[in-house]
Write a protein that holds these residues in place. Structure first.
Motif, short mmCIF file in Angstrom:
data_model
loop_
_atom_site.label_atom_id
_atom_site.label_comp_id
_atom_site.label_asym_id
_atom_site.label_seq_id
_atom_site.Cartn_x
_atom_site.Cartn_y
_atom_site.Cartn_z
N ALA A 25 -78.54 64.81 -6.56
CA ALA A 25 -78.78 66.24 -6.75
C ALA A 25 -78.60 67.04 -5.47
N PHE A 26 -78.99 66.45 -4.32
CA PHE A 26 -79.04 67.23 -3.09
C PHE A 26 -77.94 66.89 -2.08
N THR A 27 -77.16 65.85 -2.32
CA THR A 27 -76.13 65.46 -1.37
C THR A 27 -74.81 65.23 -2.11
N ALA A 28 -73.77 64.97 -1.31
CA ALA A 28 -72.46 64.66 -1.91
C ALA A 28 -72.29 63.18 -2.16
N LEU A 29 -73.35 62.40 -1.97
CA LEU A 29 -73.25 60.96 -2.17
C LEU A 29 -73.23 60.61 -3.66
N GLU A 30 -72.50 59.58 -3.99
CA GLU A 30 -72.59 59.00 -5.33
C GLU A 30 -73.61 57.88 -5.24
N ALA A 31 -74.83 58.16 -5.68
CA ALA A 31 -75.93 57.20 -5.54
C ALA A 31 -76.15 56.45 -6.85
N VAL A 32 -76.17 55.13 -6.76
CA VAL A 32 -76.34 54.27 -7.91
C VAL A 32 -77.63 53.49 -7.77
N ALA A 33 -78.53 53.60 -8.75
CA ALA A 33 -79.82 52.89 -8.72
C ALA A 33 -79.63 51.44 -9.11
N VAL A 34 -80.17 50.54 -8.28
CA VAL A 34 -80.06 49.10 -8.55
C VAL A 34 -81.42 48.44 -8.31
N PRO A 35 -82.31 48.43 -9.30
CA PRO A 35 -83.56 47.68 -9.13
C PRO A 35 -83.26 46.19 -8.97
N VAL A 36 -83.96 45.55 -8.05
CA VAL A 36 -83.77 44.12 -7.81
C VAL A 36 -85.09 43.41 -8.04
N PRO A 37 -85.04 42.12 -8.44
CA PRO A 37 -86.28 41.38 -8.71
C PRO A 37 -87.15 41.28 -7.45
N PRO A 38 -88.48 41.30 -7.61
CA PRO A 38 -89.37 41.20 -6.45
C PRO A 38 -89.48 39.79 -5.92
N ASP A 39 -88.36 39.28 -5.48
CA ASP A 39 -88.29 37.91 -4.95
C ASP A 39 -88.00 38.00 -3.46
N THR A 60 -89.73 48.91 -1.80
CA THR A 60 -89.78 47.46 -1.60
C THR A 60 -90.64 47.16 -0.39
N ASP A 61 -90.97 45.90 -0.22
CA ASP A 61 -91.81 45.50 0.90
C ASP A 61 -91.14 45.84 2.23
N ARG A 62 -91.91 46.42 3.15
CA ARG A 62 -91.36 46.88 4.42
C ARG A 62 -90.76 45.74 5.23
N ASP A 63 -91.47 44.62 5.32
CA ASP A 63 -90.98 43.50 6.11
C ASP A 63 -89.73 42.89 5.50
N GLN A 64 -89.71 42.80 4.17
CA GLN A 64 -88.51 42.27 3.51
C GLN A 64 -87.31 43.19 3.74
N ALA A 65 -87.55 44.48 3.65
CA ALA A 65 -86.47 45.44 3.87
C ALA A 65 -85.90 45.32 5.28
N ARG A 66 -86.79 45.23 6.27
CA ARG A 66 -86.32 45.11 7.65
C ARG A 66 -85.57 43.81 7.86
N ALA A 67 -86.06 42.71 7.29
CA ALA A 67 -85.39 41.42 7.44
C ALA A 67 -84.00 41.46 6.81
N THR A 68 -83.89 42.11 5.65
CA THR A 68 -82.59 42.23 5.00
C THR A 68 -81.63 43.08 5.83
N GLN A 69 -82.12 44.17 6.38
CA GLN A 69 -81.31 45.03 7.23
C GLN A 69 -80.74 44.26 8.42
N LEU A 70 -81.58 43.48 9.07
CA LEU A 70 -81.13 42.72 10.24
C LEU A 70 -80.18 41.60 9.84
N ALA A 71 -80.48 40.93 8.72
CA ALA A 71 -79.64 39.81 8.30
C ALA A 71 -78.24 40.25 7.93
N LEU A 72 -78.09 41.49 7.43
CA LEU A 72 -76.79 41.96 6.95
C LEU A 72 -76.07 42.87 7.95
#
Length: 242
Positions: A25-39, A60-72
């Motif tokens: 609604a507020f940006t020019a991004l094409e945003a796609v929602a992708v819920p992922v399992p809480p694993d 999502t969990d803060r620590d999991q999000a940060r770990a994923t960011q660094l891993a990728l």
């Protein structure tokens, strides 16, 4: 940026879908929602498998999000709500200080509930804030917030409902759009390598860019400002050149 596909991913489906809706609604991004399992073990794999140009992790969990960011890092651009929330609050602090004729270098900022946004203190430090105090709800009995806030310029209330009393300006996390303000510009400019100081410098530059576009009657820019993404992207590019 309409051809740029952003996946909004996380464990809480309602939060993920609402964030994607706001971005569309507020940006020019094409945003796609992708819920992922809480694993916990599967978040990185799930994000890696997404067919998107970039991924924004929310709900999502803060620590999991940060770990994923660094891993990728180096594979796919991954930003977390912790990143963009810290940027937005740091920008609001800068605006509040400016209106009190103070600068980050000569002001005192108090953060109530710092554990709610642990990246905020490093971002404020990177932005030149020299004097930061931390207050936790457990401190209330011995050190009421109204007492410790007497000599500060800005109180950042991350928990809500804590009255600092008269005197300091008060900054709160704000509406759900606030953590999304810097996101299009950040994605346009590209993220730095997986280096903490580089990230903090970029976040501080984004906060300064948001503050520079803030109208006189707000603490943050209008999400519909057509210059928002360009100003943030330019600030990120200049920081990376330095």
């Amino acid at each position: 940026m309409t051809e740029f596909v952003l996946a909004v991913a996380g464990h809480r489906a309602a939060r993920v879908h609402e964030t994607a809706r706001l971005l569309t609604a507020f940006t020019a991004l094409e945003a796609v929602a992708v819920p992922v399992p809480p694993d916990p073990a599967g978040l990185t794999a799930a994000v890696r498998a997404l067919a998107a140009d970039a991924v924004f992790l929310t709900g999502t969990d803060r620590d999991q999000a940060r770990a994923t960011q660094l891993a990728l890092a180096g594979e796919v651009s991954v930003l977390t709500e912790e990143d963009t929330l810290a940027i937005a609050i740091a920008a609001a602090v800068r605006v509040a200080l400016h209106r009190r004729d103070r600068t980050p270098a000569d002001a005192r900022v108090l953060i109530a509930g710092p554990s709610a946004a642990p990246l905020l203190v490093p971002v404020l430090v990177a932005a030149g804030t020299a004097d930061i105090m931390l207050w936790h709800p457990a401190d209330a009995a011995a050190f009421p917030l109204t007492r410790v806030a007497r000599d500060v310029d800005v109180v950042v209330d991350l928990l809500g409902g804590h009255d600092p009393g008269p005197g300091p300006a008060v900054v709160t996390p704000g509406d759900p759009v606030a953590p999304l303000l810097a996101l299009p510009g950040l994605l346009r400019a590209g993220l730095p390598a997986a280096d903490l100081q580089a990230h903090l410098d970029v976040h501080a530059a984004c906060a300064h860019a948001l503050a520079s576009l803030t109208p006189i009657d707000r603490l943050l820019p209008d999400p519909g400002d057509p210059d928002l993404a360009t100003r943030v992207a330019d600030a990120v590019a200049e920081t990376q050149r330095r």
